[in-house]
Scaffold this active site. Structure first.
Site, PDB file in Angstrom:
ATOM      1  N   ASP A 111       0.804  -1.227   0.000  1.00 45.60           N
ATOM      2  CA  ASP A 111       0.000   0.000   0.000  1.00 45.60           C
ATOM      3  C   ASP A 111       0.832   1.270   0.000  1.00 45.60           C
ATOM      4  O   ASP A 111       0.417   2.303   0.541  1.00 45.60           O
ATOM      5  CB  ASP A 111      -0.976   0.017   1.204  1.00 45.60           C
ATOM      6  CG  ASP A 111      -1.902  -1.171   1.198  1.00 45.60           C
ATOM      7  OD1 ASP A 111      -2.253  -1.632   0.103  1.00 45.60           O
ATOM      8  OD2 ASP A 111      -2.270  -1.644   2.293  1.00 45.60           O
ATOM      9  N   LYS A 150       1.869   2.195  -5.011  1.00 45.02           N
ATOM     10  CA  LYS A 150       2.442   1.620  -6.244  1.00 45.02           C
ATOM     11  C   LYS A 150       1.541   1.886  -7.447  1.00 45.02           C
ATOM     12  O   LYS A 150       2.008   2.224  -8.526  1.00 45.02           O
ATOM     13  CB  LYS A 150       2.644   0.094  -6.080  1.00 45.02           C
ATOM     14  CG  LYS A 150       3.590  -0.283  -4.950  1.00 45.02           C
ATOM     15  CD  LYS A 150       3.690  -1.780  -4.772  1.00 45.02           C
ATOM     16  CE  LYS A 150       2.422  -2.448  -4.290  1.00 45.02           C
ATOM     17  NZ  LYS A 150       1.995  -2.094  -2.927  1.00 45.02           N
ATOM     18  N   GLY A 165      -4.625  -4.259  -3.845  1.00 47.39           N
ATOM     19  CA  GLY A 165      -5.581  -3.201  -4.160  1.00 47.39           C
ATOM     20  C   GLY A 165      -4.764  -1.987  -4.539  1.00 47.39           C
ATOM     21  O   GLY A 165      -4.115  -1.386  -3.685  1.00 47.39           O
ATOM     22  N   HIS A 166      -4.707  -1.660  -5.831  1.00 46.86           N
ATOM     23  CA  HIS A 166      -3.872  -0.563  -6.316  1.00 46.86           C
ATOM     24  C   HIS A 166      -4.762   0.580  -6.791  1.00 46.86           C
ATOM     25  O   HIS A 166      -5.568   0.411  -7.708  1.00 46.86           O
ATOM     26  CB  HIS A 166      -2.964  -1.050  -7.449  1.00 46.86           C
ATOM     27  CG  HIS A 166      -1.975  -2.093  -7.009  1.00 46.86           C
ATOM     28  ND1 HIS A 166      -1.073  -2.690  -7.852  1.00 46.86           N
ATOM     29  CD2 HIS A 166      -1.738  -2.636  -5.782  1.00 46.86           C
ATOM     30  CE1 HIS A 166      -0.330  -3.551  -7.166  1.00 46.86           C
ATOM     31  NE2 HIS A 166      -0.721  -3.543  -5.917  1.00 46.86           N
ATOM     32  N   GLN A 207       1.916  -6.087  -3.156  1.00 40.60           N
ATOM     33  CA  GLN A 207       2.390  -6.212  -1.774  1.00 40.60           C
ATOM     34  C   GLN A 207       3.694  -5.412  -1.603  1.00 40.60           C
ATOM     35  O   GLN A 207       3.839  -4.385  -2.223  1.00 40.60           O
ATOM     36  CB  GLN A 207       2.557  -7.685  -1.366  1.00 40.60           C
ATOM     37  CG  GLN A 207       1.238  -8.443  -1.214  1.00 40.60           C
ATOM     38  CD  GLN A 207       0.620  -8.902  -2.522  1.00 40.60           C
ATOM     39  OE1 GLN A 207       1.276  -9.535  -3.323  1.00 40.60           O
ATOM     40  NE2 GLN A 207      -0.635  -8.603  -2.734  1.00 40.60           N
TER      41      GLN A 207
HETATM   42  P1  GDP Z   1      -0.749   0.359  -3.530  1.00 40.58           P
HETATM   43  O1  GDP Z   1      -1.362  -0.923  -3.047  1.00 40.58           O
HETATM   44  O2  GDP Z   1       0.715   0.425  -3.256  1.00 40.58           O
HETATM   45  O3  GDP Z   1      -1.077   0.677  -4.948  1.00 40.58           O
HETATM   46  O4  GDP Z   1      -1.407   1.513  -2.633  1.00 40.58           O
HETATM   47  P2  GDP Z   1      -2.970   1.668  -2.267  1.00 40.58           P
HETATM   48  O5  GDP Z   1      -3.691   2.142  -3.468  1.00 40.58           O
HETATM   49  O6  GDP Z   1      -3.471   0.459  -1.577  1.00 40.58           O
HETATM   50  O7  GDP Z   1      -2.884   2.780  -1.139  1.00 40.58           O
HETATM   51  C1  GDP Z   1      -2.345   4.039  -1.382  1.00 40.58           C
HETATM   52  C2  GDP Z   1      -3.421   5.076  -1.074  1.00 40.58           C
HETATM   53  O8  GDP Z   1      -2.826   6.356  -0.959  1.00 40.58           O
HETATM   54  C3  GDP Z   1      -4.456   5.217  -2.162  1.00 40.58           C
HETATM   55  O9  GDP Z   1      -5.687   5.598  -1.591  1.00 40.58           O
HETATM   56  C4  GDP Z   1      -3.913   6.355  -3.024  1.00 40.58           C
HETATM   57  O10 GDP Z   1      -4.928   7.046  -3.755  1.00 40.58           O
HETATM   58  C5  GDP Z   1      -3.315   7.238  -1.974  1.00 40.58           C
HETATM   59  N1  GDP Z   1      -2.147   8.020  -2.371  1.00 40.58           N
HETATM   60  C6  GDP Z   1      -1.140   7.692  -3.230  1.00 40.58           C
HETATM   61  N2  GDP Z   1      -0.192   8.644  -3.231  1.00 40.58           N
HETATM   62  C7  GDP Z   1      -0.606   9.596  -2.373  1.00 40.58           C
HETATM   63  C8  GDP Z   1      -0.043  10.832  -1.918  1.00 40.58           C
HETATM   64  O11 GDP Z   1       1.050  11.231  -2.294  1.00 40.58           O
HETATM   65  N3  GDP Z   1      -0.754  11.527  -0.969  1.00 40.58           N
HETATM   66  C9  GDP Z   1      -1.958  11.109  -0.505  1.00 40.58           C
HETATM   67  N4  GDP Z   1      -2.579  11.850   0.410  1.00 40.58           N
HETATM   68  N5  GDP Z   1      -2.523   9.958  -0.924  1.00 40.58           N
HETATM   69  C10 GDP Z   1      -1.851   9.210  -1.832  1.00 40.58           C
HETATM   70  P1  IMO Z   2      -0.981  -4.186  -2.219  1.00 40.27           P
HETATM   71  O1  IMO Z   2      -0.509  -4.757  -3.548  1.00 40.27           O
HETATM   72  C1  IMO Z   2      -1.033  -4.570   2.106  1.00 40.27           C
HETATM   73  C2  IMO Z   2      -1.148  -8.640   3.710  1.00 40.27           C
HETATM   74  C3  IMO Z   2      -2.397  -9.065   4.469  1.00 40.27           C
HETATM   75  C4  IMO Z   2      -1.761 -10.015   5.470  1.00 40.27           C
HETATM   76  C5  IMO Z   2      -0.682 -10.710   4.647  1.00 40.27           C
HETATM   77  C6  IMO Z   2      -1.101 -12.052   4.075  1.00 40.27           C
HETATM   78  O2  IMO Z   2      -2.258  -3.448  -2.320  1.00 40.27           O
HETATM   79  O3  IMO Z   2       0.122  -3.409  -1.584  1.00 40.27           O
HETATM   80  P2  IMO Z   2      -2.674 -12.765   2.042  1.00 40.27           P
HETATM   81  O4  IMO Z   2      -4.126 -12.534   1.804  1.00 40.27           O
HETATM   82  O5  IMO Z   2      -1.786 -12.225   0.974  1.00 40.27           O
HETATM   83  O6  IMO Z   2      -2.361 -14.199   2.379  1.00 40.27           O
HETATM   84  O7  IMO Z   2      -2.350 -11.947   3.395  1.00 40.27           O
HETATM   85  O8  IMO Z   2      -0.362  -9.828   3.588  1.00 40.27           O
HETATM   86  N1  IMO Z   2      -1.386  -8.130   2.338  1.00 40.27           N
HETATM   87  C7  IMO Z   2      -1.300  -6.832   2.002  1.00 40.27           C
HETATM   88  N2  IMO Z   2      -1.090  -5.747   2.763  1.00 40.27           N
HETATM   89  N3  IMO Z   2      -1.161  -4.456   0.765  1.00 40.27           N
HETATM   90  C8  IMO Z   2      -1.333  -5.532  -0.007  1.00 40.27           C
HETATM   91  O9  IMO Z   2      -1.310  -5.488  -1.354  1.00 40.27           O
HETATM   92  C9  IMO Z   2      -1.462  -6.799   0.601  1.00 40.27           C
HETATM   93  N4  IMO Z   2      -1.679  -8.058   0.158  1.00 40.27           N
HETATM   94  C10 IMO Z   2      -1.612  -8.868   1.225  1.00 40.27           C
HETATM   95  O10 IMO Z   2      -3.003  -7.970   5.092  1.00 40.27           O
HETATM   96  O11 IMO Z   2      -1.127  -9.298   6.483  1.00 40.27           O
HETATM   97 MG    MG Z   3      -2.937  -1.568  -1.831  1.00 38.26          MG
END
Ligand code: GDP
Ligand code: IMO
Ligand code: MG
Length: 425
Positions: A13, A16, A40-41, A224
């Protein structure tokens, strides 16, 4: 742009999805290489938000090919749902999506076993996303998994499913008191999924290697993060795939010598979802404040993310394991009204000072962070459009991260929208 791998430097998270979306503009093919719909991206374009789980985050750019590589595990129901959802929002993936014929398929028994195993573990649960990821990779490694190509072969599918369902039902009934699954039902449903997904299927290692020969630019989208990697993360509190840069080769069939850049994405602080040690985790007040300001709730499960200070010991581990050539720092704006700001530069474990990430998780759980403190900038950064316009103290913070990680920081993100990105090269 030459072939680039992008990975998470922390526990996932890191933002990415946003960075992949930006880099996609200069790439031809964007490829997921591991994980599944546990990811979840998020990509934000104007006031529209997209959350991608299986389909690469490059899909929002017209004319790009998006590949689900052989190292990914695919829940067909989730993939078809994602395809339909995108279609309803005006994005037709039919000409741009390619799925490896070698991806392993997640079946309902994987999801149920994931859930029941977590319950049985009680206090020592991992806190998985319950998407069946671990049990599916387990079958892959045990050599009884079922690949996409086999969903298109009724005879082989039935044979393999029978073996698996007989075995899983025995475990479900004896250990968990669950009635188990019907072979006929799963067989019919998955045969149908095979027909619907078959149109996207390809020999992707061949396709991608031929694309490299044709001088196409490939962008590998990690899911991840480094600390969730099955080998190099905080085992057993990890996911079940290779989320580090090496996974990009295994999960696509591309040789390491074809990769030019490895980008690590790191938040300006740290978060994690699920259980396991987290040395720099905030106490409750800061936790609430940063969680609210950073909207730190899981993009897949909606669970509140645990938040903490930036941990440079973790960053150095990510730099080493992935061979990062550069870092991208996201969510700097979330720290706009925090003062002072701490960065963990080492761990104290008993009377020892550790400057490197320990491989023993019992040691990690006893580590106390050693912090350096920097002044906060207490100004809004979310409307800044050039790196040089950032407050001086914010640039000092970025410079400090670069110094401890010994890597250049090529992008800084100050908001979730595409335009809120400060590019330094
Ligand atoms: P990922 O799994 O690495 O793609 O990240 P996620 O999408 O799960 O979580 C990142 C969250 O932060 C999302 O809600 C993005 O929209 C948000 N986000 C990304 N970059 C920034 C930033 O620079 N500032 C803020 N406030 N939010 C951001
Ligand atoms: P993105 O790509 C954050 C975590 C789960 C748990 C562990 C194992 O959005 O960054 P699983 O279901 O994979 O067997 O769970 O890994 N986890 C993540 N945490 N971002 C993710 O993906 C994750 N995918 C799995 O919360 O701790
Ligand atoms: Mg994510």
């Amino acid at each position: 742009m030459s072939n680039v791998v992008l990975v998470g430097s922390q526990w996932g998270d890191e933002g990415k999805g946003k960075i992949i979306d930006i880099l996609s503009a200069k790439s031809d093919i964007i490829i997921r290489f591991q994980g599944g719909n546990n990811a979840g991206h998020t990509v934000v374009i104007g006031d529209e938000q997209f959350i991608l789980h299986l389909i690469p985050s490059g899909i929002l750019h017209k004319g790009k090919i998006c590949v689900i590589g052989n190292g990914v595990v695919v829940d067909p129901e989730a993939l078809l749902h994602e395809i339909d959802t995108l279609k309803k929002r005006g994005i037709n993936v039919d000409k741009s999506l390619v799925v490896s014929d070698q991806v392993h398929i997640i079946f309902p028994y994987h999801k149920l076993l994931d859930e029941l195993r977590e319950k049985r573990k009680g206090k020592s649960k991992i806190g998985t996303t319950k998407r069946g990821i671990g049990p599916c990779y387990g079958d892959k490694v045990s050599r009884c998994g079922i690949r996409l190509t086999e969903l298109l072969n009724p005879k082989i599918l039935r044979e393999k499913l029978k073996f698996n369902i007989d075995e899983k039902n025995a475990i479900l009934r004896t250990l968990y008191g669950n009635k188990g699954f019907s072979l006929d039902e799963i067989y019919a449903t998955y045969l149908d999924y095979g027909k619907r997904i078959g149109r996207y299927m390809k020999n992707t290692p061949l396709f991608l290697n031929e694309a490299i020969e044709k001088k196409k630019s490939l962008l590998f989208e990690g899911a991840q993060g480094t600390l969730l990697d099955i080998d190099h993360g905080t085992y057993p509190y990890v996911t079940s795939s290779s989320a580090t840069a090496g996974g990009a080769c295994i999960g696509t069939g591309i040789s390491p010598v074809k990769i030019r850049r490895v980008i690590g994405v790191a938040k300006a602080y740290t978060t994690r979802v699920g259980e396991g040690p987290f040395p720099t985790e905030f106490a409750s007040e800061l936790m609430k404040k940063i969680r609210k300001k950073g909207k730190e709730f899981g993009a897949t499960t909606g669970r509140p993310r645990r938040c903490g200070w930036l941990d440079a010991v973790i960053l150095k581990h990510a730099v080493m394991i992935n061979g990062l050539t550069e870092l991208v720092v996201t969510k700097l704006d979330v720290l706009d009204d925090t003062d002072p700001i701490k960065i963990c530069v080492a761990y104290k474990c008993g009377n020892k000072t550790l400057r490197y990430f320990p491989t023993n998780m019992d040691t990690l759980s006893r580590c106390k962070p050693v912090y350096e403190e920097l002044p906060g900038w207490k100004e809004d950064t979310s409307s800044v459009t050039k790196y040089g316009q950032l407050p001086f103290k914010a640039r000092k913070y970025i410079a400090f991260i670069s110094k401890v990680a010994k890597k250049k920081i090529t992008m800084v993100s100050v908001g979730s929208e595409r335009s809120q990105t400060l590019i330094r090269v």
